[in-house]
Design a protein around this motif. Structure first.
Motif, PDB file in Angstrom:
ATOM      1  N   GLY A   1       0.853  -1.182   0.000  1.00  0.00           N
ATOM      2  CA  GLY A   1       0.000   0.000   0.000  1.00  0.00           C
ATOM      3  C   GLY A   1       0.890   1.234   0.000  1.00  0.00           C
ATOM      4  O   GLY A   1       1.800   1.358  -0.819  1.00  0.00           O
ATOM      5  N   ASP A   2       0.666   2.134   0.949  1.00  0.00           N
ATOM      6  CA  ASP A   2       1.474   3.351   1.048  1.00  0.00           C
ATOM      7  C   ASP A   2       2.624   3.223   2.038  1.00  0.00           C
ATOM      8  O   ASP A   2       3.406   4.151   2.199  1.00  0.00           O
ATOM      9  CB  ASP A   2       0.589   4.533   1.477  1.00  0.00           C
ATOM     10  N   ARG A   3       2.730   2.088   2.721  1.00  0.00           N
ATOM     11  CA  ARG A   3       3.731   1.913   3.777  1.00  0.00           C
ATOM     12  C   ARG A   3       4.974   1.198   3.253  1.00  0.00           C
ATOM     13  O   ARG A   3       4.882   0.136   2.643  1.00  0.00           O
ATOM     14  CB  ARG A   3       3.114   1.101   4.912  1.00  0.00           C
ATOM     15  N   ILE A   4       6.142   1.783   3.487  1.00  0.00           N
ATOM     16  CA  ILE A   4       7.407   1.132   3.125  1.00  0.00           C
ATOM     17  C   ILE A   4       7.674   0.025   4.135  1.00  0.00           C
ATOM     18  O   ILE A   4       7.716   0.268   5.338  1.00  0.00           O
ATOM     19  CB  ILE A   4       8.572   2.142   3.120  1.00  0.00           C
ATOM     20  N   ILE A   5       7.855  -1.201   3.623  1.00  0.00           N
ATOM     21  CA  ILE A   5       8.124  -2.321   4.533  1.00  0.00           C
ATOM     22  C   ILE A   5       9.576  -2.771   4.471  1.00  0.00           C
ATOM     23  O   ILE A   5      10.042  -3.481   5.361  1.00  0.00           O
ATOM     24  CB  ILE A   5       7.178  -3.508   4.267  1.00  0.00           C
ATOM     25  N   ALA A   6      10.292  -2.382   3.412  1.00  0.00           N
ATOM     26  CA  ALA A   6      11.716  -2.713   3.298  1.00  0.00           C
ATOM     27  C   ALA A   6      12.341  -1.739   2.315  1.00  0.00           C
ATOM     28  O   ALA A   6      11.691  -1.300   1.366  1.00  0.00           O
ATOM     29  CB  ALA A   6      11.908  -4.148   2.815  1.00  0.00           C
ATOM     30  N   LYS A   7      13.606  -1.378   2.572  1.00  0.00           N
ATOM     31  CA  LYS A   7      14.282  -0.494   1.619  1.00  0.00           C
ATOM     32  C   LYS A   7      15.787  -0.626   1.740  1.00  0.00           C
ATOM     33  O   LYS A   7      16.319  -1.057   2.759  1.00  0.00           O
ATOM     34  CB  LYS A   7      13.861   0.957   1.797  1.00  0.00           C
ATOM     35  N   ARG A   8      16.435  -0.272   0.672  1.00  0.00           N
ATOM     36  CA  ARG A   8      17.894  -0.153   0.650  1.00  0.00           C
ATOM     37  C   ARG A   8      18.158   1.222   0.050  1.00  0.00           C
ATOM     38  O   ARG A   8      17.863   1.470  -1.116  1.00  0.00           O
ATOM     39  CB  ARG A   8      18.511  -1.255  -0.215  1.00  0.00           C
ATOM     40  N   ASP A   9      18.658   2.132   0.873  1.00  0.00           N
ATOM     41  CA  ASP A   9      18.874   3.503   0.419  1.00  0.00           C
ATOM     42  C   ASP A   9      19.939   3.600  -0.664  1.00  0.00           C
ATOM     43  O   ASP A   9      19.862   4.473  -1.528  1.00  0.00           O
ATOM     44  CB  ASP A   9      19.245   4.418   1.588  1.00  0.00           C
ATOM     45  N   GLN A  10      20.932   2.727  -0.608  1.00  0.00           N
ATOM     46  CA  GLN A  10      21.990   2.797  -1.608  1.00  0.00           C
ATOM     47  C   GLN A  10      22.550   1.401  -1.888  1.00  0.00           C
ATOM     48  O   GLN A  10      23.467   0.944  -1.221  1.00  0.00           O
ATOM     49  CB  GLN A  10      23.104   3.742  -1.150  1.00  0.00           C
ATOM     50  N   SER A  11      21.978   0.751  -2.884  1.00  0.00           N
ATOM     51  CA  SER A  11      22.512  -0.521  -3.352  1.00  0.00           C
ATOM     52  C   SER A  11      23.618  -0.174  -4.339  1.00  0.00           C
ATOM     53  O   SER A  11      23.425   0.636  -5.244  1.00  0.00           O
ATOM     54  CB  SER A  11      21.402  -1.328  -4.030  1.00  0.00           C
ATOM     55  N   LYS A  12      24.781  -0.786  -4.177  1.00  0.00           N
ATOM     56  CA  LYS A  12      25.967  -0.318  -4.897  1.00  0.00           C
ATOM     57  C   LYS A  12      26.722  -1.444  -5.586  1.00  0.00           C
ATOM     58  O   LYS A  12      26.815  -2.553  -5.077  1.00  0.00           O
ATOM     59  CB  LYS A  12      26.899   0.357  -3.888  1.00  0.00           C
ATOM     60  N   ILE A  13      27.260  -1.123  -6.759  1.00  0.00           N
ATOM     61  CA  ILE A  13      28.201  -2.011  -7.436  1.00  0.00           C
ATOM     62  C   ILE A  13      29.574  -1.676  -6.868  1.00  0.00           C
ATOM     63  O   ILE A  13      30.091  -0.575  -7.086  1.00  0.00           O
ATOM     64  CB  ILE A  13      28.195  -1.803  -8.963  1.00  0.00           C
ATOM     65  N   ASP A  14      30.123  -2.584  -6.093  1.00  0.00           N
ATOM     66  CA  ASP A  14      31.406  -2.330  -5.434  1.00  0.00           C
ATOM     67  C   ASP A  14      32.556  -2.349  -6.438  1.00  0.00           C
ATOM     68  O   ASP A  14      32.698  -3.303  -7.197  1.00  0.00           O
ATOM     69  CB  ASP A  14      31.666  -3.368  -4.339  1.00  0.00           C
ATOM     70  N   PRO A  15      33.385  -1.289  -6.433  1.00  0.00           N
ATOM     71  CA  PRO A  15      34.573  -1.274  -7.290  1.00  0.00           C
ATOM     72  C   PRO A  15      35.513  -2.412  -6.886  1.00  0.00           C
ATOM     73  O   PRO A  15      35.534  -2.787  -5.722  1.00  0.00           O
ATOM     74  CB  PRO A  15      35.211   0.084  -6.998  1.00  0.00           C
ATOM     75  N   PRO A  16      36.204  -2.988  -7.774  1.00  0.00           N
ATOM     76  CA  PRO A  16      36.384  -2.621  -9.180  1.00  0.00           C
ATOM     77  C   PRO A  16      35.405  -3.332 -10.113  1.00  0.00           C
ATOM     78  O   PRO A  16      35.537  -3.227 -11.327  1.00  0.00           O
ATOM     79  CB  PRO A  16      37.811  -3.066  -9.466  1.00  0.00           C
ATOM     80  N   ASP A  17      34.407  -4.043  -9.570  1.00  0.00           N
ATOM     81  CA  ASP A  17      33.502  -4.846 -10.399  1.00  0.00           C
ATOM     82  C   ASP A  17      32.563  -3.976 -11.233  1.00  0.00           C
ATOM     83  O   ASP A  17      32.239  -2.847 -10.864  1.00  0.00           O
ATOM     84  CB  ASP A  17      32.666  -5.787  -9.540  1.00  0.00           C
ATOM     85  N   ALA A  18      32.085  -4.555 -12.316  1.00  0.00           N
ATOM     86  CA  ALA A  18      31.090  -3.902 -13.163  1.00  0.00           C
ATOM     87  C   ALA A  18      29.718  -4.552 -12.962  1.00  0.00           C
ATOM     88  O   ALA A  18      28.796  -4.314 -13.717  1.00  0.00           O
ATOM     89  CB  ALA A  18      31.503  -3.993 -14.628  1.00  0.00           C
ATOM     90  N   ARG A  19      29.620  -5.395 -11.936  1.00  0.00           N
ATOM     91  CA  ARG A  19      28.345  -6.022 -11.607  1.00  0.00           C
ATOM     92  C   ARG A  19      28.233  -6.139 -10.090  1.00  0.00           C
ATOM     93  O   ARG A  19      29.235  -6.227  -9.382  1.00  0.00           O
ATOM     94  CB  ARG A  19      28.206  -7.374 -12.281  1.00  0.00           C
ATOM     95  N   GLY A  20      26.984  -6.149  -9.618  1.00  0.00           N
ATOM     96  CA  GLY A  20      26.760  -6.251  -8.181  1.00  0.00           C
ATOM     97  C   GLY A  20      25.520  -7.067  -7.871  1.00  0.00           C
ATOM     98  O   GLY A  20      24.678  -7.318  -8.743  1.00  0.00           O
ATOM     99  N   TYR A  21      25.408  -7.473  -6.625  1.00  0.00           N
ATOM    100  CA  TYR A  21      24.284  -8.268  -6.127  1.00  0.00           C
ATOM    101  C   TYR A  21      23.875  -7.696  -4.786  1.00  0.00           C
ATOM    102  O   TYR A  21      24.715  -7.258  -3.993  1.00  0.00           O
ATOM    103  CB  TYR A  21      24.707  -9.733  -5.960  1.00  0.00           C
TER     104      TYR A  21
END
Length: 131
Positions: free
Chosen positions: A101-121
């Protein structure tokens, strides 16, 4: 019936009836689970320019995305894992929010591709929703 004997027509009929019954029980259980399912909304925002592509899955099933938003169903009182992969420049980021609905139940403020990789999980555990 011993191992070397051929099944009788009666044995075949019983085996078929058991298979049908088993399939019906599985379908009923699936329908009961689906009836309890709640729809959750997924939104990706604050993407850095280096982020080229991403994809999501919930409990192993793909989450279809359009315009950086998607929906998936979760079963109350059962946890599930929302996972995603990202492709892009090292250090690229995005914000992920899951709403009921309007309620946030989970979040990740900054999901990041860690250097030096060009892909992340990354992943979020969606846990113990109330019906």
């Amino acid at each position: 019936m011993s191992v070397s004997e051929d099944p009788t027509p009666e044995d075949a009929r019983i085996a078929k009836a058991r298979a049908i019954e088993s399939d019906a029980v599985s379908r009923l259980a699936s329908m009961a689970a689906d009836a309890r399912a709640v729809t959750l909304n997924l939104k990706v925002s604050d993407r850095s320019s280096g982020l080229k592509m991403y994809g999501f899955a919930y409990d192993g099933a793909p989450v279809l995305m359009a315009n950086h938003e998607g929906q998936f169903e979760a079963i109350p009182d059962k946890g599930g894992l929302l996972e995603w992969a990202m492709l892009g420049d090292p250090g690229s980021t995005m914000k992920v929010e899951v709403k009921r609905g309007d309620r946030i139940i989970a979040k990740r403020d900054q999901s990041k591709i860690d250097p030096p990789d060009a892909r992340g999980y990354d992943a979020l555990l969606i846990w113990k929703l109330k019906p």
